[in-house]
Scaffold this motif. Structure first.
Motif, mmCIF file in Angstrom:
data_model
loop_
_atom_site.group_PDB
_atom_site.id
_atom_site.type_symbol
_atom_site.label_atom_id
_atom_site.label_comp_id
_atom_site.label_asym_id
_atom_site.label_seq_id
_atom_site.Cartn_x
_atom_site.Cartn_y
_atom_site.Cartn_z
ATOM 1 N N ARG A 159 0.837 -1.212 0.000
ATOM 2 C CA ARG A 159 0.000 0.000 0.000
ATOM 3 C C ARG A 159 0.862 1.248 0.000
ATOM 4 O O ARG A 159 0.658 2.166 -0.793
ATOM 5 N N GLU A 160 1.872 1.252 0.880
ATOM 6 C CA GLU A 160 2.768 2.411 0.986
ATOM 7 C C GLU A 160 3.463 2.722 -0.328
ATOM 8 O O GLU A 160 3.632 3.882 -0.690
ATOM 9 N N LEU A 161 3.921 1.669 -1.026
ATOM 10 C CA LEU A 161 4.719 1.862 -2.245
ATOM 11 C C LEU A 161 3.856 1.839 -3.503
ATOM 12 O O LEU A 161 4.376 1.932 -4.616
ATOM 13 N N ASP A 162 2.538 1.692 -3.316
ATOM 14 C CA ASP A 162 1.611 1.578 -4.443
ATOM 15 C C ASP A 162 1.993 0.417 -5.365
ATOM 16 O O ASP A 162 1.957 0.541 -6.589
ATOM 17 N N LEU A 163 2.361 -0.703 -4.753
ATOM 18 C CA LEU A 163 2.651 -1.925 -5.510
ATOM 19 C C LEU A 163 1.385 -2.784 -5.566
ATOM 20 O O LEU A 163 0.609 -2.800 -4.610
ATOM 21 N N ILE A 164 1.195 -3.502 -6.658
ATOM 22 C CA ILE A 164 0.037 -4.397 -6.789
ATOM 23 C C ILE A 164 0.258 -5.595 -5.855
ATOM 24 O O ILE A 164 1.288 -6.273 -5.958
ATOM 25 N N PRO A 165 -0.685 -5.859 -4.930
ATOM 26 C CA PRO A 165 -0.520 -7.002 -4.023
ATOM 27 C C PRO A 165 -1.076 -8.276 -4.661
ATOM 28 O O PRO A 165 -2.219 -8.314 -5.103
ATOM 29 N N LEU A 166 -0.250 -9.326 -4.723
ATOM 30 C CA LEU A 166 -0.690 -10.576 -5.345
ATOM 31 C C LEU A 166 -0.726 -11.717 -4.326
ATOM 32 O O LEU A 166 -0.047 -11.672 -3.303
ATOM 33 N N GLY A 167 -1.514 -12.735 -4.668
ATOM 34 C CA GLY A 167 -1.523 -13.964 -3.884
ATOM 35 C C GLY A 167 -1.346 -15.130 -4.840
ATOM 36 O O GLY A 167 -2.001 -15.179 -5.880
ATOM 37 N N SER A 168 -0.440 -16.040 -4.518
ATOM 38 C CA SER A 168 -0.127 -17.148 -5.429
ATOM 39 C C SER A 168 0.338 -18.364 -4.653
ATOM 40 O O SER A 168 0.864 -18.249 -3.545
ATOM 41 N N SER A 169 0.160 -19.548 -5.272
ATOM 42 C CA SER A 169 0.517 -20.796 -4.584
ATOM 43 C C SER A 169 1.995 -21.144 -4.710
ATOM 44 O O SER A 169 2.561 -21.778 -3.842
#
Ligand code: AMP
Ligand code: FE
Ligand code: FE
Ligand code: ZN
Length: 285
Positions: free
Chosen positions: A239-249
């Motif tokens: 959030r702070e760096l405006d990076l896209i947060p992903l979730g992966s296996s």
């Protein structure tokens, strides 16, 4: 929409062929999956060709990178690249260099293990890798076959981690260079499992900030190797760096216990990601 953007096939250290991988993803109820083998795009064609018609496949790769701290410490880290041009010359040559370094280094690890009395051979490891990008999981399987370890995870815990004397580092790409190469090839750069401390040292937040300056677009937050604390911290940092947060296996077939879709990416995050790639599109319909 169930979206898993980090999986491995037999093109590197997974155990499902690219065709088996896309079918397994379909059976696991995924709508979107990415194939992200280590330092290679060799699985793309088969995965795209064998894709079940309702499944969207994102072509990608996981790049072996390194960061050197000011105090001289070497930290290995992984970058996911999506939707880049596989023909882009500089990045293609870098993948080749990394695969060659993997072979040399796996040969040295095998020699160290042999010298300590473990009855494995390079020929055996090469046969297990089947021409794919060779990695420690292939050596682990040779050790299991030789009766020297119970399974792949125990081979890592007992013999193959960077803390063991048999370990040899690869000649990985400096991470800021890798980000620039992925971007120059029209791709999207994502920091894979940035907080996976179990595997070895991880970089501080200021390095993630420098990576963001260099063009990093996202980072994995939900990942099987991140605990609750890591996920909370990762979500805040993204959030702070405006990076896209992903979730992966980070699925590797039977080389790991994780299941496809064990962690998933939010559809809005996925939309942000595909909007950035300019060289290739996800293959659907
Ligand atoms: P390498 O790319 O040769 O350095 O090996 C790293 C790969 O080994 C990772 O991509 C994982 O697939 C696998 N790996 C790392 N740690 C473990 C572990 N503790 N158990 C099983 N597989 C692991
Ligand atoms: Fe792997
Ligand atoms: Fe990785
Ligand atoms: Zn991976």
């Amino acid at each position: 929409m169930r979206i898993d953007l980090h999986t491995h096939s037999t093109a590197s250290d997974g155990t499902d062929s690219p065709a088996e991988l896309v079918r397994a993803a379909h059976r696991a109820g995924l709508d979107v999956m990415a194939i992200t083998d280590h330092d290679t795009t060799a699985g793309w064609d088969a995965a795209l060709a064998e894709r079940p018609s309702t499944m969207t496949v994102v072509p990608g790769a996981e790049f072996s990178c390194v960061h050197h701290t000011p105090s001289g410490r070497r930290i290995s880290l992984h970058l996911l690249g999506y939707l880049f041009d596989p023909e882009a010359d500089e990045l293609r040559r870098e993948r080749m260099r990394l695969r060659e370094s993997r072979e040399r280094r796996a040969g040295l690890i095998v020699e160290h293990l042999q010298a300590a009395g473990y009855p494995i051979t390079w020929a055996q490891v090469a046969a297990i890798a089947e021409g794919g990008s060779v990695g420690r999981p292939h050596i682990a399987r040779a050790l299991v076959a030789a009766g020297a370890a119970r399974d792949v995870p125990s081979a890592f815990v007992e013999l193959l981690s960077s803390r063991h004397p048999y370990y040899v580092a690869k000649q990985d790409t400096p991470v800021l260079d890798a980000i620039r190469l992925i971007r120059a090839a029209g791709g999207v750069a994502v920091f894979a499992h940035p907080l996976a401390r179990r595997r070895g040292p991880v970089v501080d937040d200021d390095v993630v900030a420098a990576m963001t300056e260099a063009g990093l677009a996202g980072m994995e937050v939900d990942h099987p190797d991140h605990d609750e604390f890591d996920r909370a911290h990762g979500a805040r940092l993204a959030r702070e760096l405006d990076l896209i947060p992903l979730g992966s296996s980070d699925y590797h077939g039977t080389n790991k216990t994780v299941r496809l879709g064990e962690c998933v990416t939010d559809p809005r995050a996925y939309e942000r990601l595909v909007d950035i790639g300019t060289a290739r599109r996800p293959v659907a319909g």
